[in-house]
Write a protein that holds these residues in place. Sequence first.
Motif, PDB file in Angstrom:
ATOM      1  N   GLY A  81      12.453 -73.434 -12.890  1.00 24.99           N
ATOM      2  CA  GLY A  81      12.967 -72.275 -12.198  1.00 24.99           C
ATOM      3  C   GLY A  81      14.024 -71.736 -12.841  1.00 24.99           C
ATOM      4  O   GLY A  81      15.114 -71.004 -12.387  1.00 24.99           O
ATOM      5  N   LEU A  82      14.482 -71.961 -14.232  1.00 22.76           N
ATOM      6  CA  LEU A  82      15.738 -71.616 -14.727  1.00 22.76           C
ATOM      7  C   LEU A  82      15.927 -70.039 -14.960  1.00 22.76           C
ATOM      8  O   LEU A  82      16.866 -69.498 -14.719  1.00 22.76           O
ATOM      9  CB  LEU A  82      16.060 -72.151 -15.985  1.00 22.76           C
ATOM     10  CG  LEU A  82      17.482 -72.047 -16.743  1.00 22.76           C
ATOM     11  CD1 LEU A  82      17.717 -73.570 -17.222  1.00 22.76           C
ATOM     12  CD2 LEU A  82      17.471 -71.121 -17.858  1.00 22.76           C
ATOM     13  N   MET A  83      14.884 -69.496 -15.464  1.00 18.77           N
ATOM     14  CA  MET A  83      14.688 -67.978 -15.618  1.00 18.77           C
ATOM     15  C   MET A  83      15.022 -67.322 -14.289  1.00 18.77           C
ATOM     16  O   MET A  83      15.653 -66.538 -13.890  1.00 18.77           O
ATOM     17  CB  MET A  83      13.624 -67.743 -16.350  1.00 18.77           C
ATOM     18  CG  MET A  83      13.540 -67.904 -17.747  1.00 18.77           C
ATOM     19  SD  MET A  83      14.718 -67.018 -18.647  1.00 18.77           S
ATOM     20  CE  MET A  83      14.518 -67.676 -20.432  1.00 18.77           C
ATOM     21  N   LEU A  84      13.864 -67.842 -13.243  1.00 22.24           N
ATOM     22  CA  LEU A  84      14.268 -67.184 -12.067  1.00 22.24           C
ATOM     23  C   LEU A  84      15.336 -67.165 -11.377  1.00 22.24           C
ATOM     24  O   LEU A  84      16.108 -66.476 -10.702  1.00 22.24           O
ATOM     25  CB  LEU A  84      13.034 -67.607 -11.028  1.00 22.24           C
ATOM     26  CG  LEU A  84      13.025 -67.341  -9.715  1.00 22.24           C
ATOM     27  CD1 LEU A  84      12.642 -65.894  -9.693  1.00 22.24           C
ATOM     28  CD2 LEU A  84      12.172 -68.113  -8.775  1.00 22.24           C
ATOM     29  N   GLY A  85      16.139 -68.479 -11.498  1.00 26.19           N
ATOM     30  CA  GLY A  85      17.515 -68.577 -10.866  1.00 26.19           C
ATOM     31  C   GLY A  85      18.342 -67.963 -11.553  1.00 26.19           C
ATOM     32  O   GLY A  85      19.251 -67.399 -10.976  1.00 26.19           O
TER      33      GLY A  85
END
Length: 330
Positions: A256-260
Motif C-alpha cells: 500500500g505504499l503508493m496508495l498511502g
Amino acid sequence: MGKLIVSLSPHAHGNESVEKNMYGVILALVPAILVSLYFFGLGSAVVMLSSVAACMFFEWAISKYMLKVEPTLTDGSAIITGLLLGMNLPSNLPVWIILIGALVAIGIGKMTFGGLGNNFLNPALVGRCFLLVSFPAQMTSWPLAGQLSNYLDAQTGATPLAIMKEAIKKGDASLFDSIPDVTHLLLGLNPNAGVGAIGEICALALLIGLAYMLWKKIITWHIPVSIIATVFVFSGLLHLANPVYADPFTEILSGGLMLGAIFMATDYVTSPMTHKGMLIYGVAIGFLTVVIRNWGSYPEGMSFAILIMNAFTPLINHYVKPTRFGMKNK
C-alpha cells in the motif's frame, strides 16, 4: 463619506472549497477504482459500496442523533473515508466486518473529535488498523486477481510483501523469484500471487490519480515524493548491503505504499501545513515504513507509519511554523 467596514480574515477569497477538493480526490481515485473492479469484480464492488454506504450512514446518524448538528454528507469527506477504507481491505472481506471498520473510522477516527477538520488521525486508517488488529486472519487473506464472480470463496495467495518478509526471515533471496517483475507490479498483472488490498493492485492507476491532483493543485508534491524517495533510498541501501532485502523498485511498487503516500498521507487535516513540515513528515513516514516492513511483525508498515506521524503533525507544525509578519527570525 463611505463607511469603513471592519471584518475578520480572510479578506481575499479564492475559488477553493472543501467540497471542490474532496470531489477532486474522488475523481483522482476513479482510475484505481476501475482497475480494482476489472481485476476483482464482485468482491471489489461489494467491499467498496458497503464501506461508502456505511461511512455515510454512521456520519449522518452520529451527527443527527448524538452530536445534534446538521449532517454534512454533501461535502464528500464521508465518501472519501469510505472509499479509502474499502480500498485498504481484501476483496473477500465479509460485510459485517466492513461495517465495524466504518463505525470505528467515522465514530472514533472522525466524529469523536468533532467531525471534519478536527480529527488528528486519518479516519480510514483508524478503521483499517482496528480491523487488522481485531481480525488478523480475515484482514491478511488476500484473494488472487481475476476471480470476478467470486466473493467470499475466492482463492487466496501470498502477497509480494509476505514473500519479502519470508525471504528476510529465512535469509533466502531466491524467494524473490516468485514476485512479479517491476512491469507487472506497475500494471497490476499478478495472476499467481495475492496482490493485497483492493486499491493496491495497480501502481500506475494511483500515479495517474497523483498526476491529476498535482495538475488541479489539490495537493503538492512534497509528501508523496518525499515518502517514495525515502523508501527508495533506504531500501536501496539495505539491498546493496544484503540482497536478502528487496530491491527499491519492488519495495515502492508493492503493498500500500503508493496508495498511502498519494491518498492517505496527504490528508489536509492530519498532515503538516508548511512545505518544510511536509518534507519532514514524508521522510519520517518513508523511514518508518521500511523499518516496519523489514523488522516489524506485519509485512506492511504504511498504515502504522502514517498514523504515527499523524500524531506528530502538531509538533511538526509548531517546529516549522513560519515567522509572523513583521517579526524577526529567531
